[in-house]
Design a protein around this motif. Sequence first.
Motif, mmCIF file in Angstrom:
data_model
loop_
_atom_site.group_PDB
_atom_site.id
_atom_site.type_symbol
_atom_site.label_atom_id
_atom_site.label_comp_id
_atom_site.label_asym_id
_atom_site.label_seq_id
_atom_site.Cartn_x
_atom_site.Cartn_y
_atom_site.Cartn_z
ATOM 1 N N ALA A 464 0.765 -1.082 -0.075
ATOM 2 C CA ALA A 464 -0.077 0.041 0.270
ATOM 3 C C ALA A 464 0.922 1.269 -0.059
ATOM 4 O O ALA A 464 0.743 2.128 -0.789
ATOM 5 N N VAL A 465 1.761 1.269 0.675
ATOM 6 C CA VAL A 465 2.807 2.377 0.855
ATOM 7 C C VAL A 465 3.347 2.749 -0.375
ATOM 8 O O VAL A 465 3.677 3.822 -0.993
ATOM 9 N N GLU A 466 3.784 1.536 -1.073
ATOM 10 C CA GLU A 466 4.452 1.761 -2.243
ATOM 11 C C GLU A 466 3.577 2.554 -3.429
ATOM 12 O O GLU A 466 4.113 3.278 -4.044
ATOM 13 N N ASN A 467 2.399 2.237 -3.309
ATOM 14 C CA ASN A 467 1.653 2.758 -4.419
ATOM 15 C C ASN A 467 1.530 4.312 -4.344
ATOM 16 O O ASN A 467 1.431 5.140 -5.192
ATOM 17 N N PHE A 468 1.407 4.733 -2.867
ATOM 18 C CA PHE A 468 1.429 6.282 -2.688
ATOM 19 C C PHE A 468 2.812 6.854 -3.208
ATOM 20 O O PHE A 468 2.924 7.991 -3.227
ATOM 21 N N ARG A 469 3.893 5.903 -2.758
ATOM 22 C CA ARG A 469 5.138 6.419 -3.243
ATOM 23 C C ARG A 469 5.353 6.685 -4.438
ATOM 24 O O ARG A 469 5.866 7.745 -5.250
ATOM 25 N N GLN A 470 4.542 5.745 -5.587
ATOM 26 C CA GLN A 470 4.541 6.124 -6.870
ATOM 27 C C GLN A 470 3.733 7.374 -7.114
ATOM 28 O O GLN A 470 4.229 7.751 -8.348
ATOM 29 N N ALA A 471 3.007 7.640 -6.414
ATOM 30 C CA ALA A 471 2.014 8.818 -6.711
ATOM 31 C C ALA A 471 3.124 9.896 -6.330
ATOM 32 O O ALA A 471 2.889 10.964 -7.047
ATOM 33 N N ASP A 472 3.613 10.166 -5.230
ATOM 34 C CA ASP A 472 4.661 11.057 -5.028
ATOM 35 C C ASP A 472 5.450 10.659 -3.891
ATOM 36 O O ASP A 472 5.173 9.957 -3.040
ATOM 37 N N ALA A 473 7.030 10.852 -4.186
ATOM 38 C CA ALA A 473 8.001 10.280 -3.205
ATOM 39 C C ALA A 473 7.456 10.737 -2.123
ATOM 40 O O ALA A 473 8.028 10.079 -1.022
ATOM 41 N N ASP A 474 7.499 12.034 -1.862
ATOM 42 C CA ASP A 474 7.289 12.305 -0.254
ATOM 43 C C ASP A 474 6.201 11.947 0.198
ATOM 44 O O ASP A 474 6.273 11.587 1.466
ATOM 45 N N TYR A 475 5.149 11.858 -0.462
ATOM 46 C CA TYR A 475 3.988 11.088 0.064
ATOM 47 C C TYR A 475 4.001 9.811 0.537
ATOM 48 O O TYR A 475 3.916 9.641 1.819
ATOM 49 N N GLY A 476 4.856 8.968 -0.296
ATOM 50 C CA GLY A 476 5.310 7.754 0.337
ATOM 51 C C GLY A 476 6.009 7.629 1.379
ATOM 52 O O GLY A 476 6.035 6.749 2.490
ATOM 53 N N LYS A 477 7.153 8.768 1.377
ATOM 54 C CA LYS A 477 8.068 8.411 2.489
ATOM 55 C C LYS A 477 7.533 9.073 3.836
ATOM 56 O O LYS A 477 8.023 8.262 4.842
ATOM 57 N N ARG A 478 6.808 9.925 3.759
ATOM 58 C CA ARG A 478 6.034 10.278 5.234
ATOM 59 C C ARG A 478 5.171 9.477 5.652
ATOM 60 O O ARG A 478 4.990 9.315 6.859
ATOM 61 N N LEU A 479 4.585 8.682 4.693
ATOM 62 C CA LEU A 479 3.511 7.889 5.256
ATOM 63 C C LEU A 479 4.246 6.503 5.952
ATOM 64 O O LEU A 479 3.689 6.066 6.762
ATOM 65 N N GLU A 480 5.362 6.071 5.051
ATOM 66 C CA GLU A 480 5.860 4.885 5.615
ATOM 67 C C GLU A 480 6.543 5.405 6.901
ATOM 68 O O GLU A 480 6.448 4.341 7.798
ATOM 69 N N ALA A 481 7.125 6.457 7.316
ATOM 70 C CA ALA A 481 7.786 6.665 8.540
ATOM 71 C C ALA A 481 6.343 6.992 9.564
ATOM 72 O O ALA A 481 6.652 6.449 10.821
ATOM 73 N N ALA A 482 5.336 7.449 9.114
ATOM 74 C CA ALA A 482 4.274 7.448 10.123
ATOM 75 C C ALA A 482 3.538 6.208 10.470
ATOM 76 O O ALA A 482 3.379 5.892 11.751
ATOM 77 N N VAL A 483 3.566 5.312 9.610
ATOM 78 C CA VAL A 483 3.196 3.978 9.815
ATOM 79 C C VAL A 483 3.875 3.144 10.839
ATOM 80 O O VAL A 483 3.661 2.639 11.921
ATOM 81 N N GLN A 484 5.455 3.342 10.556
ATOM 82 C CA GLN A 484 6.362 2.799 11.407
ATOM 83 C C GLN A 484 6.521 3.238 12.868
ATOM 84 O O GLN A 484 6.667 2.656 13.915
ATOM 85 N N ALA A 485 6.268 4.672 12.925
ATOM 86 C CA ALA A 485 6.148 5.058 14.132
ATOM 87 C C ALA A 485 4.934 4.356 15.033
ATOM 88 O O ALA A 485 4.952 4.441 16.265
ATOM 89 N N LEU A 486 3.920 4.317 14.409
ATOM 90 C CA LEU A 486 2.480 3.922 14.988
ATOM 91 C C LEU A 486 2.778 2.370 15.382
ATOM 92 O O LEU A 486 2.042 1.809 16.595
#
Length: 488
Positions: A464-486
């Motif tokens: 799922a994160v990779e799909n958002f990363r393909q939409a925008d690199a910053d989008y995917g990077k920030r989402l991955e970090a937020a999920v890992q934190a949670l």
Amino acid sequence: MTVQNETTGPLTTEAGAPVANNQQTETAGVGGPALIQDQLLLEKLAHFNRERIPERVVHARGAGAYGTFTVTADVTKYTRAKFLSEIGKKTETFLRFSTVAGNLGAADAVRDPRGFALKFYTEEGNYDLVGNNTPVFFIRDAIKFPDFIHTQKRDPYTGSQEADNVFDFWGLSPESTHQVTWLFGDRGIPASYRHMDGFGSHTFQWNNADGEVFWVKYHFKTDQGIKCLTAEEAEVLAGKDPDSHQRDLRESIERGEFPSWTVQVQIMPAADAASYRFNPFDLTKVWPHADYPPITIGKLELNRNPENIFAEVEQSVFSPHHFVPGIGPSPDKMLQGRLFGYGDAHRYRVGINADHLPVNQPKAAVARSHGRDGFMYDGRHGGAKNYEPNSFGGPHQTDKPLWEPTAVSGLTGDHETPSHAEDDDFVQAGNLYRLMPEDAKQRLIDNLAGALAGVSREDIVQRAVENFRQADADYGKRLEAAVQALRG
């Protein structure tokens, strides 16, 4: 149809006989067992057992109101539809709002698309425009719709909506990335039905008196302004007042504060479609306004509440195949599936004669068909013949199609939706993300991360994160970090 005045006079049975006692059941002696001859008791219990019909599989939770559509611009060069034929012309309407995934008893203030189903009671028959509060959808082909909805509804084993199912499907269906970005952004939870836009979502055909064809998209821009709830606000409101949206709509109309929408269309000449940079019939894509600017054509106002929710909201039926002369379908594969699916759902849920119910009947036209019998048939045709052609003066075909034919070529087969020059599953999701101000981006990330954190399998999360990363690199990077934190 004549509506009975039930506020005066004696109480009667369903057959009209006066009721002597509505307080005690007839028994065999004082304290004895009930008698089967107490037909009032049996009638009341039998009716009570049948007071509910199957709820809609999707869009079960809803509210509705009647209103008026008024034409404010000349569009006769684009369509020959009579209800759009002159400035100032008014058409009665009925609009049903809904959530998609929740059942009939679910709360209103939840993160979910909102249905925007509009019935125009035109002089050429009813025209139904069945859309949402988003201009796009999760999938582009109707064959995937049952699978998609299964992921949004309760799991057959756990009995709950499962984050694993939701994100597993979305991750394996990258075309959903655009709509998911809409859903988890600020507009994912409208503050009320009045404070959100509506869209026809699909592409439709308009055709004029000369047979010229145009492709159109409908937009309903709320005149109340966009207002949305944060996830935290919605969580509190859903618990305190599950009926918040329905109550707000009803009470605003009761106060005389009639909600309204400015109606706009995007219009594409038919010749543009083949070479347009995006596939114009792909429901996961929008037409950028810079390419086809919206044109204001009318005003929609809601000004009358239904008298009975069951009769007028639950039994209302809408189908995308209800067109009128001058308006028709497009090759949109989701729309093509809905042309069958919606009507079939209503035939199962409400009955073969659902269109005979007052809320669904044409009001400015007369329905003349050869359909007879079945549940709820009222004998309205009398002794008229039920076939065509006939020589007894019955209704006959007009030889005037409602819409113009669409050219097709090639071999039959299970073809993918055609791809145009700038089509992919991520470009418009990325564009939407980059349009957001920083605070809106952060809320989007927080909302998505909170949902993804509930997924049990790491591979589903990463896909799922990779799909958002393909939409925008910053989008995917920030989402991955937020999920890992949670997830720790």
